[in-house]
Design a protein around this motif. Structure first.
Motif, PDB file in Angstrom:
ATOM      1  N   ASN A   1     -52.980 -21.797 -35.045  1.00  0.00           N
ATOM      2  CA  ASN A   1     -53.555 -20.849 -35.994  1.00  0.00           C
ATOM      3  C   ASN A   1     -54.769 -21.478 -36.661  1.00  0.00           C
ATOM      4  OD1 ASN A   1     -51.655 -18.722 -35.698  1.00  0.00           O
ATOM      5  ND2 ASN A   1     -50.192 -19.847 -36.940  1.00  0.00           N
ATOM      6  N   THR A   2     -55.918 -20.928 -36.378  1.00  0.00           N
ATOM      7  CA  THR A   2     -57.158 -21.409 -36.979  1.00  0.00           C
ATOM      8  C   THR A   2     -58.237 -20.368 -36.719  1.00  0.00           C
ATOM      9  OG1 THR A   2     -58.754 -23.240 -37.039  1.00  0.00           O
ATOM     10  CG2 THR A   2     -57.826 -22.697 -34.898  1.00  0.00           C
ATOM     11  N   ASP A   3     -59.220 -20.288 -37.607  1.00  0.00           N
ATOM     12  CA  ASP A   3     -60.316 -19.351 -37.403  1.00  0.00           C
ATOM     13  C   ASP A   3     -61.270 -19.926 -36.368  1.00  0.00           C
ATOM     14  OD1 ASP A   3     -59.141 -17.825 -39.301  1.00  0.00           O
ATOM     15  OD2 ASP A   3     -60.644 -18.172 -40.864  1.00  0.00           O
ATOM     16  N   ILE A   4     -61.581 -19.131 -35.331  1.00  0.00           N
ATOM     17  CA  ILE A   4     -62.334 -19.630 -34.193  1.00  0.00           C
ATOM     18  C   ILE A   4     -63.418 -18.628 -33.817  1.00  0.00           C
ATOM     19  CG2 ILE A   4     -62.179 -20.388 -31.776  1.00  0.00           C
ATOM     20  CD1 ILE A   4     -59.038 -20.496 -32.413  1.00  0.00           C
TER      21      ILE A   4
ATOM     22  N   SER B   1     -57.718  -9.928 -35.187  1.00  0.00           N
ATOM     23  CA  SER B   1     -57.073  -9.190 -36.267  1.00  0.00           C
ATOM     24  C   SER B   1     -57.659  -7.786 -36.391  1.00  0.00           C
ATOM     25  CB  SER B   1     -57.279  -9.946 -37.585  1.00  0.00           C
ATOM     26  OG  SER B   1     -57.042  -9.105 -38.690  1.00  0.00           O
ATOM     27  N   PRO B   2     -56.807  -6.763 -36.446  1.00  0.00           N
ATOM     28  CA  PRO B   2     -57.324  -5.394 -36.649  1.00  0.00           C
ATOM     29  C   PRO B   2     -58.159  -5.270 -37.926  1.00  0.00           C
ATOM     30  CG  PRO B   2     -55.031  -5.319 -35.962  1.00  0.00           C
ATOM     31  CD  PRO B   2     -55.354  -6.763 -36.227  1.00  0.00           C
ATOM     32  N   LYS B   3     -57.799  -5.999 -38.983  1.00  0.00           N
ATOM     33  CA  LYS B   3     -58.592  -5.939 -40.223  1.00  0.00           C
ATOM     34  C   LYS B   3     -60.001  -6.451 -39.997  1.00  0.00           C
ATOM     35  CE  LYS B   3     -54.867  -6.246 -43.639  1.00  0.00           C
ATOM     36  NZ  LYS B   3     -54.276  -7.045 -44.750  1.00  0.00           N
ATOM     37  N   ASP B   4     -60.117  -7.569 -39.233  1.00  0.00           N
ATOM     38  CA  ASP B   4     -61.450  -8.083 -38.915  1.00  0.00           C
ATOM     39  C   ASP B   4     -62.235  -7.079 -38.093  1.00  0.00           C
ATOM     40  OD1 ASP B   4     -61.049 -10.507 -40.230  1.00  0.00           O
ATOM     41  OD2 ASP B   4     -60.260 -11.499 -38.448  1.00  0.00           O
ATOM     42  N   LEU B   5     -61.574  -6.473 -37.113  1.00  0.00           N
ATOM     43  CA  LEU B   5     -62.257  -5.507 -36.250  1.00  0.00           C
ATOM     44  C   LEU B   5     -62.717  -4.292 -37.054  1.00  0.00           C
ATOM     45  CD1 LEU B   5     -59.835  -5.618 -33.176  1.00  0.00           C
ATOM     46  CD2 LEU B   5     -62.053  -6.766 -33.398  1.00  0.00           C
ATOM     47  N   ASP B   6     -61.872  -3.835 -37.972  1.00  0.00           N
ATOM     48  CA  ASP B   6     -62.232  -2.672 -38.787  1.00  0.00           C
ATOM     49  C   ASP B   6     -63.441  -2.953 -39.678  1.00  0.00           C
ATOM     50  OD1 ASP B   6     -60.183  -1.215 -37.665  1.00  0.00           O
ATOM     51  OD2 ASP B   6     -58.774  -1.582 -39.314  1.00  0.00           O
ATOM     52  N   SER B   7     -63.628  -4.237 -40.028  1.00  0.00           N
ATOM     53  CA  SER B   7     -64.779  -4.599 -40.867  1.00  0.00           C
ATOM     54  C   SER B   7     -65.967  -5.079 -40.032  1.00  0.00           C
ATOM     55  CB  SER B   7     -64.378  -5.678 -41.887  1.00  0.00           C
ATOM     56  OG  SER B   7     -63.976  -6.861 -41.228  1.00  0.00           O
ATOM     57  N   GLY B   8     -65.866  -4.929 -38.706  1.00  0.00           N
ATOM     58  CA  GLY B   8     -66.984  -5.270 -37.837  1.00  0.00           C
ATOM     59  C   GLY B   8     -67.078  -6.719 -37.427  1.00  0.00           C
ATOM     60  N   ARG B   9     -66.034  -7.500 -37.666  1.00  0.00           N
ATOM     61  CA  ARG B   9     -66.064  -8.930 -37.317  1.00  0.00           C
ATOM     62  C   ARG B   9     -65.388  -9.122 -35.954  1.00  0.00           C
ATOM     63  NH1 ARG B   9     -63.670 -12.117 -42.318  1.00  0.00           N
ATOM     64  NH2 ARG B   9     -64.853 -13.857 -41.420  1.00  0.00           N
ATOM     65  N   TYR B  10     -66.164  -8.970 -34.887  1.00  0.00           N
ATOM     66  CA  TYR B  10     -65.616  -9.017 -33.530  1.00  0.00           C
ATOM     67  C   TYR B  10     -65.594 -10.421 -32.944  1.00  0.00           C
ATOM     68  CZ  TYR B  10     -65.440  -3.955 -33.077  1.00  0.00           C
ATOM     69  OH  TYR B  10     -65.120  -2.629 -33.229  1.00  0.00           O
TER      70      TYR B  10
ATOM     71  N   ARG C   1     -69.346 -10.898 -23.851  1.00  0.00           N
ATOM     72  CA  ARG C   1     -70.152 -10.030 -24.713  1.00  0.00           C
ATOM     73  C   ARG C   1     -69.680  -8.577 -24.617  1.00  0.00           C
ATOM     74  NH1 ARG C   1     -73.783 -13.717 -22.711  1.00  0.00           N
ATOM     75  NH2 ARG C   1     -74.386 -12.390 -20.945  1.00  0.00           N
ATOM     76  N   LYS C   2     -68.917  -8.267 -23.570  1.00  0.00           N
ATOM     77  CA  LYS C   2     -68.361  -6.918 -23.414  1.00  0.00           C
ATOM     78  C   LYS C   2     -67.147  -6.684 -24.308  1.00  0.00           C
ATOM     79  CE  LYS C   2     -69.605  -6.365 -18.508  1.00  0.00           C
ATOM     80  NZ  LYS C   2     -69.047  -6.115 -17.154  1.00  0.00           N
ATOM     81  N   CYS C   3     -66.658  -7.741 -24.926  1.00  0.00           N
ATOM     82  CA  CYS C   3     -65.396  -7.650 -25.672  1.00  0.00           C
ATOM     83  C   CYS C   3     -65.417  -6.522 -26.691  1.00  0.00           C
ATOM     84  CB  CYS C   3     -65.093  -8.983 -26.354  1.00  0.00           C
ATOM     85  SG  CYS C   3     -63.607  -8.961 -27.380  1.00  0.00           S
ATOM     86  N   GLN C   4     -66.477  -6.434 -27.488  1.00  0.00           N
ATOM     87  CA  GLN C   4     -66.513  -5.438 -28.557  1.00  0.00           C
ATOM     88  C   GLN C   4     -66.356  -4.024 -28.008  1.00  0.00           C
ATOM     89  OE1 GLN C   4     -69.728  -5.829 -31.368  1.00  0.00           O
ATOM     90  NE2 GLN C   4     -69.518  -3.729 -32.107  1.00  0.00           N
TER      91      GLN C   4
ATOM     92  N   SER D   1     -54.472   9.126 -28.041  1.00  0.00           N
ATOM     93  CA  SER D   1     -53.201   9.424 -27.380  1.00  0.00           C
ATOM     94  C   SER D   1     -52.083   9.702 -28.376  1.00  0.00           C
ATOM     95  CB  SER D   1     -52.798   8.260 -26.461  1.00  0.00           C
ATOM     96  OG  SER D   1     -53.778   8.044 -25.465  1.00  0.00           O
ATOM     97  N   GLY D   2     -52.417   9.679 -29.674  1.00  0.00           N
ATOM     98  CA  GLY D   2     -51.407   9.933 -30.700  1.00  0.00           C
ATOM     99  C   GLY D   2     -50.467   8.765 -30.922  1.00  0.00           C
ATOM    100  N   LEU D   3     -50.904   7.555 -30.556  1.00  0.00           N
ATOM    101  CA  LEU D   3     -50.083   6.359 -30.706  1.00  0.00           C
ATOM    102  C   LEU D   3     -50.608   5.510 -31.859  1.00  0.00           C
ATOM    103  CD1 LEU D   3     -49.892   5.506 -26.895  1.00  0.00           C
ATOM    104  CD2 LEU D   3     -48.243   6.801 -28.258  1.00  0.00           C
ATOM    105  N   SER D   4     -49.874   4.447 -32.184  1.00  0.00           N
ATOM    106  CA  SER D   4     -50.271   3.561 -33.284  1.00  0.00           C
ATOM    107  C   SER D   4     -50.152   2.109 -32.867  1.00  0.00           C
ATOM    108  CB  SER D   4     -49.380   3.791 -34.512  1.00  0.00           C
ATOM    109  OG  SER D   4     -49.481   5.130 -34.955  1.00  0.00           O
ATOM    110  N   GLU D   5     -51.136   1.304 -33.295  1.00  0.00           N
ATOM    111  CA  GLU D   5     -51.115  -0.136 -33.030  1.00  0.00           C
ATOM    112  C   GLU D   5     -50.046  -0.821 -33.867  1.00  0.00           C
ATOM    113  OE1 GLU D   5     -54.888  -1.572 -34.263  1.00  0.00           O
ATOM    114  OE2 GLU D   5     -56.033  -0.482 -32.755  1.00  0.00           O
ATOM    115  N   SER D   6     -49.562  -1.949 -33.337  1.00  0.00           N
ATOM    116  CA  SER D   6     -48.640  -2.787 -34.101  1.00  0.00           C
ATOM    117  C   SER D   6     -49.041  -4.242 -33.889  1.00  0.00           C
ATOM    118  CB  SER D   6     -47.202  -2.565 -33.633  1.00  0.00           C
ATOM    119  OG  SER D   6     -46.317  -3.447 -34.311  1.00  0.00           O
ATOM    120  N   GLY D   7     -49.821  -4.782 -34.806  1.00  0.00           N
ATOM    121  CA  GLY D   7     -50.190  -6.193 -34.713  1.00  0.00           C
ATOM    122  C   GLY D   7     -51.575  -6.417 -34.128  1.00  0.00           C
ATOM    123  N   ASP D   8     -51.818  -7.672 -33.763  1.00  0.00           N
ATOM    124  CA  ASP D   8     -53.132  -8.102 -33.308  1.00  0.00           C
ATOM    125  C   ASP D   8     -53.489  -7.533 -31.934  1.00  0.00           C
ATOM    126  OD1 ASP D   8     -53.461  -9.633 -35.588  1.00  0.00           O
ATOM    127  OD2 ASP D   8     -52.753 -11.493 -34.645  1.00  0.00           O
ATOM    128  N   ILE D   9     -54.784  -7.538 -31.654  1.00  0.00           N
ATOM    129  CA  ILE D   9     -55.275  -7.269 -30.299  1.00  0.00           C
ATOM    130  C   ILE D   9     -55.280  -8.605 -29.570  1.00  0.00           C
ATOM    131  CG2 ILE D   9     -57.116  -6.274 -28.900  1.00  0.00           C
ATOM    132  CD1 ILE D   9     -55.979  -4.358 -31.029  1.00  0.00           C
TER     133      ILE D   9
END
Length: 200
Positions: A60-63, A97-106, A142-145, A158-166
């Motif tokens: 666990n570390t920011d990378i 992290s979905p929170k990072d993705l939602d704030s544009g930090r890809y 670079r295609k990741c985003q 699809s009417g589904l919900s995420e649970s946890g990290d990508i």
């Protein structure tokens, strides 16, 4: 007596080496099979899969991607070199992290991990089993985003919900080829049980 004892020790050493070589040969055969399978895959299609609990070791570390990522992988490998003997045959990944993705930090990963064989006795944590939406993409990271956005939109549409990290899993990367066009990366996101069960 001394000679017999010495010869018995030598025979035991040879038998251990033979066992190690047989396991190395099986590992190479598995890797060849997997690489041929990955090479034939058609990227871009989003499907649902059911996965079991997967034992892993994790750092666990920011990378950020590039040099920090390679350093983190080497550090994790060093921490578990008794478990992870061959980087080339080990499935490795990173968590977004979905929170990072939602704030544009890809470009930021919160952890890196190695997936261990089913039944491994020593591990840090389990990737929870269940239903996952996933896709493969080829080429540069670079295609990741755009690929992450596509996967997450598909889940919502699809009417589904995420649970946890990508999860980003590296099946063919710079351990296997110097050509970015040959890279094959898989994205996975676990689905909430109540939402996933509604589609069956």
């Amino acid at each position: 007596d001394n000679t017999i004892s010495m010869l018995q020790d030598e025979r035991a050493l040879i038998q251990r080496r033979q066992k190690e070589l047989r396991e190395a040969e099986r590992s190479i055969a598995r890797r060849i099979r997997d690489l041929n399978q990955y090479r034939a895959m058609q990227p871009g299609e989003i499907t649902l899969i059911v996965l079991p609990d997967r034992p892993c070791v994790r750092l666990n570390t920011d990378i950020a991607r590039d040099e920090e990522f390679d350093f983190a992988i080497k550090k994790l490998h060093h921490m578990h070199n008794d478990t992870i003997r061959d980087l080339g045959s080990q499935t490795m990944g990173a968590a977004l992290s979905p929170k990072d993705l939602d704030s544009g930090r890809y470009g930021l990963f919160r952890s890196v991990f190695f997936v261990l064989p089913t039944g491994a006795q020593r591990y840090d944590f389990l990737l929870s089993g269940g239903q996952y939406a996933h896709l493969y993409y080829r080429g540069s990271y670079r295609k990741c985003q755009s690929q992450v956005d596509q996967l997450r939109r598909w889940v919502v549409d699809s009417g589904l919900s995420e649970s946890g990290d990508i999860l980003e899993l590296y099946h063919i990367d710079n351990r296997h080829t110097a050509l970015e066009d040959e890279f094959l990366t898989e994205l996975q996101v676990r689905l909430k049980n109540d939402a996933a069960s509604d589609i069956y």
